[in-house]
Scaffold this motif. Structure first.
Motif, short mmCIF file in Angstrom:
data_model
loop_
_atom_site.label_atom_id
_atom_site.label_comp_id
_atom_site.label_asym_id
_atom_site.label_seq_id
_atom_site.Cartn_x
_atom_site.Cartn_y
_atom_site.Cartn_z
N ARG A 163 0.81 -1.22 0.00
CA ARG A 163 0.00 0.00 0.00
C ARG A 163 0.84 1.27 0.00
NH1 ARG A 163 -2.26 0.36 4.81
NH2 ARG A 163 -3.62 2.02 4.08
N THR A 164 2.16 1.15 0.11
CA THR A 164 3.01 2.35 0.15
C THR A 164 3.52 2.67 -1.25
OG1 THR A 164 4.95 1.00 0.68
CG2 THR A 164 3.73 1.94 2.53
N ASP A 165 3.69 3.97 -1.53
CA ASP A 165 4.15 4.33 -2.87
C ASP A 165 5.66 4.12 -2.99
OD1 ASP A 165 5.47 6.55 -1.78
OD2 ASP A 165 3.78 7.87 -2.13
N GLU A 166 6.16 4.24 -4.21
CA GLU A 166 7.55 3.89 -4.51
C GLU A 166 8.56 4.77 -3.78
OE1 GLU A 166 10.06 3.50 -8.57
OE2 GLU A 166 8.02 2.70 -8.61
N ARG A 167 8.23 6.05 -3.63
CA ARG A 167 9.18 6.97 -2.98
C ARG A 167 9.41 6.57 -1.53
NH1 ARG A 167 5.90 12.47 -1.28
NH2 ARG A 167 4.12 11.38 -0.37
N LEU A 168 8.34 6.12 -0.85
CA LEU A 168 8.49 5.72 0.55
C LEU A 168 9.15 4.35 0.65
CD1 LEU A 168 7.97 6.28 3.55
CD2 LEU A 168 5.71 5.24 3.27
N THR A 169 8.73 3.43 -0.20
CA THR A 169 9.29 2.08 -0.18
C THR A 169 10.80 2.11 -0.39
OG1 THR A 169 7.22 1.17 -1.04
CG2 THR A 169 9.19 -0.20 -1.24
N SER A 170 11.27 2.94 -1.31
CA SER A 170 12.70 3.01 -1.59
C SER A 170 13.47 3.58 -0.40
CB SER A 170 12.95 3.86 -2.83
OG SER A 170 12.53 5.20 -2.63
N ARG A 171 12.88 4.52 0.29
CA ARG A 171 13.56 5.12 1.44
C ARG A 171 13.61 4.17 2.64
NH1 ARG A 171 11.95 9.04 -1.70
NH2 ARG A 171 12.89 11.13 -1.64
N LEU A 172 12.62 3.29 2.71
CA LEU A 172 12.57 2.38 3.85
C LEU A 172 13.19 1.02 3.55
CD1 LEU A 172 8.93 3.10 5.11
CD2 LEU A 172 11.07 4.05 5.98
N ALA A 173 13.73 0.86 2.36
CA ALA A 173 14.22 -0.45 1.92
C ALA A 173 15.30 -1.02 2.84
CB ALA A 173 14.75 -0.35 0.49
N ASN A 174 16.17 -0.17 3.36
CA ASN A 174 17.28 -0.65 4.19
C ASN A 174 17.03 -0.50 5.69
OD1 ASN A 174 18.89 -1.29 1.90
ND2 ASN A 174 19.44 0.88 1.69
N SER A 175 15.79 -0.27 6.04
CA SER A 175 15.47 -0.14 7.47
C SER A 175 15.60 -1.49 8.18
CB SER A 175 14.05 0.39 7.63
OG SER A 175 13.91 1.66 7.03
N THR A 176 15.76 -1.43 9.50
CA THR A 176 15.87 -2.65 10.31
C THR A 176 14.52 -3.36 10.37
OG1 THR A 176 17.63 -1.69 11.65
CG2 THR A 176 16.43 -3.57 12.59
N ARG A 177 14.56 -4.67 10.16
CA ARG A 177 13.34 -5.48 10.26
C ARG A 177 13.52 -6.52 11.35
NH1 ARG A 177 13.43 -3.23 5.48
NH2 ARG A 177 11.61 -3.20 4.10
N VAL A 178 12.59 -6.54 12.29
CA VAL A 178 12.64 -7.49 13.40
C VAL A 178 11.40 -8.38 13.29
CG1 VAL A 178 12.82 -7.79 15.90
CG2 VAL A 178 13.75 -5.72 14.81
N ARG A 179 11.64 -9.67 13.13
CA ARG A 179 10.51 -10.60 12.91
C ARG A 179 10.24 -11.42 14.18
NH1 ARG A 179 9.48 -9.92 7.74
NH2 ARG A 179 11.18 -9.25 6.38
N PHE A 180 8.96 -11.56 14.48
CA PHE A 180 8.50 -12.27 15.67
C PHE A 180 7.74 -13.52 15.25
CE2 PHE A 180 9.36 -8.09 17.05
CZ PHE A 180 9.43 -8.05 18.43
N ASP A 181 8.10 -14.66 15.85
CA ASP A 181 7.35 -15.89 15.63
C ASP A 181 6.43 -16.14 16.81
OD1 ASP A 181 8.66 -16.50 13.20
OD2 ASP A 181 10.38 -17.31 14.32
N LYS A 182 5.46 -17.01 16.62
CA LYS A 182 4.57 -17.37 17.73
C LYS A 182 5.38 -18.01 18.86
CE LYS A 182 -0.02 -17.95 15.71
NZ LYS A 182 -0.69 -17.13 16.74
N TYR A 183 4.95 -17.81 20.08
CA TYR A 183 5.61 -18.41 21.22
C TYR A 183 5.41 -19.92 21.25
CZ TYR A 183 6.06 -13.73 23.34
OH TYR A 183 6.38 -12.42 23.60
N GLY A 184 6.42 -20.63 21.72
CA GLY A 184 6.27 -22.05 22.00
C GLY A 184 5.59 -22.24 23.33
N LEU A 185 5.20 -23.47 23.63
CA LEU A 185 4.46 -23.75 24.87
C LEU A 185 5.29 -23.36 26.10
CD1 LEU A 185 2.09 -26.62 25.67
CD2 LEU A 185 3.93 -26.17 27.28
N ASP A 186 6.55 -23.79 26.16
CA ASP A 186 7.38 -23.48 27.33
C ASP A 186 7.61 -21.97 27.47
OD1 ASP A 186 7.59 -26.12 28.06
OD2 ASP A 186 9.49 -26.44 27.02
#
Length: 335
Positions: A163-186
């Motif tokens: 949903r973001t336009d090209e000018r914003l996408t290009s500026r954010l391309a090298n930003s830090t991405r932190v990915r979260f997975d679902k928690y395990g039972l423990d």
């Protein structure tokens, strides 16, 4: 039995965030330049609902504020503040610049000018549910401000950047991405145990009960904490000094329904209309859904926006999509 009810709320930020050390280190490293009075890059937190994204963002930003005295910060829930005006207003509110702003008559450009005129200490803005913004230009507005750092939270990167336009996408391309997975039972058990230690009497609940709660929550900490909270309240009302397994089992459906209802209450007007149609019809195809939706609202959004809304509702277990392509149908989650 309940010593501190605040600890049993899903939005309570604990003193330590467990089982998110790698994610905490990534976010801390991304914001670390602020401590040296240098600009920090935008950081994205992506992952399913109930995986600790919001909790970790608030925790790390508050820790940064304690370590660096001169830091402003603001949390904005874009599900509630989904228009460009509302989002900018909340950001401006964080630095005390909204005293004479009139929500009905003040133009958006004036809000932006006030933000551009800000010359105070570094300002960290957490935009939660950022994919809910109706106008993603607000991200470009904030990105262009030299002393504003954004932490953006969403479920999936693909849906946000579609949903973001090209000018914003290009500026954010090298930003830090932190990915979260679902928690395990423990991991969920450890999260619950930390809440028990602070919020309940000693020995109020045993590990087998916590394991049952974690198993029922299926990796979603919000659901798990909701089950624990409701089970503790029920046991206390019944005059018990411990939470028996029977109370846990009886509370699980109620806690799921409670989380689901809270999610329904946060839907935007257009999302609420779509959800109500799906709930009324039981099962409905995308074409029929869009036709009915257009008949109920004055300014219907595009089919693409409708699909994004439905995807969001699927993430929050409000709607289930079944089948593929032309055979796809949607139904509301009821159990």
């Amino acid at each position: 039995m309940i010593r501190d009810a605040r600890v049993l709320q899903a939005d309570f930020v604990p003193r330590e965030v467990v089982h998110r050390d790698p994610e905490a280190n990534q976010l801390s490293n991304a914001l670390e330049p602020i401590a040296r009075d240098e600009p920090a890059e935008t950081t994205f937190l992506f992952g399913p609902s109930g995986t600790g994204k919001t909790c970790l963002a608030k925790f790390i930003v508050e820790r940064l504020r304690r370590e660096v005295i001169d830091v402003e910060h603001q949390y904005v829930n874009c599900w509630q503040n989904y228009t460009r005006f509302r989002a900018l207003y909340r950001v401006l509110e964080g630095i005390g610049r909204t005293v004479d702003v009139h929500r009905r008559s003040t133009p958006k450009d004036e809000l932006l000018e006030r933000l551009r005129a800000y010359d105070g200490p570094p300002y960290v803005v957490v935009l939660d549910e950022v994919d809910q913004l109706e106008d993603t230009d607000v991200l470009y507005d904030l990105y262009a401000l030299p002393n504003v750092t954004m932490v953006l939270i969403a479920n999936r990167e693909e849906e946000l950047f579609a949903r973001t336009d090209e000018r914003l996408t290009s500026r954010l391309a090298n930003s830090t991405r932190v990915r979260f997975d679902k928690y395990g039972l423990d991991e969920l058990v450890a999260i619950l145990q930390a809440r028990v230690d602070r919020g309940l009497d000693p020995d109020a609940v045993d590990r087998p009960q916590l394991e049952r709660i974690a198993d029922a929550a299926a990796g979603d900490a919000r659901v798990a904490i909701g089950v624990l909270r409701n089970a503790a309240r029920r046991a206390e009302r019944e005059g018990l000094d411990r939470i028996p397994t029977s109370v846990v089992e009886e509370t699980i459906p109620d806690a799921r329904a409670e989380v689901r209802q809270k999610n329904v209450e946060t839907l935007t007007p257009h999302q609420r209309t779509l959800y109500e149609i799906v709930a009324e019809r039981g099962e409905i195809s995308p074409g029929e859904l869009y036709e009915e939706y257009c008949s109920r609202v004055e300014e219907p959004r595009t089919k693409r926006t409708m699909r994004n809304h439905l995807s969001k509702m699927c993430h929050y277990n409000l709607v289930v999509a079944e089948g593929e392509n032309r055979g796809r149908t949607y139904r509301a989650v009821t159990g």
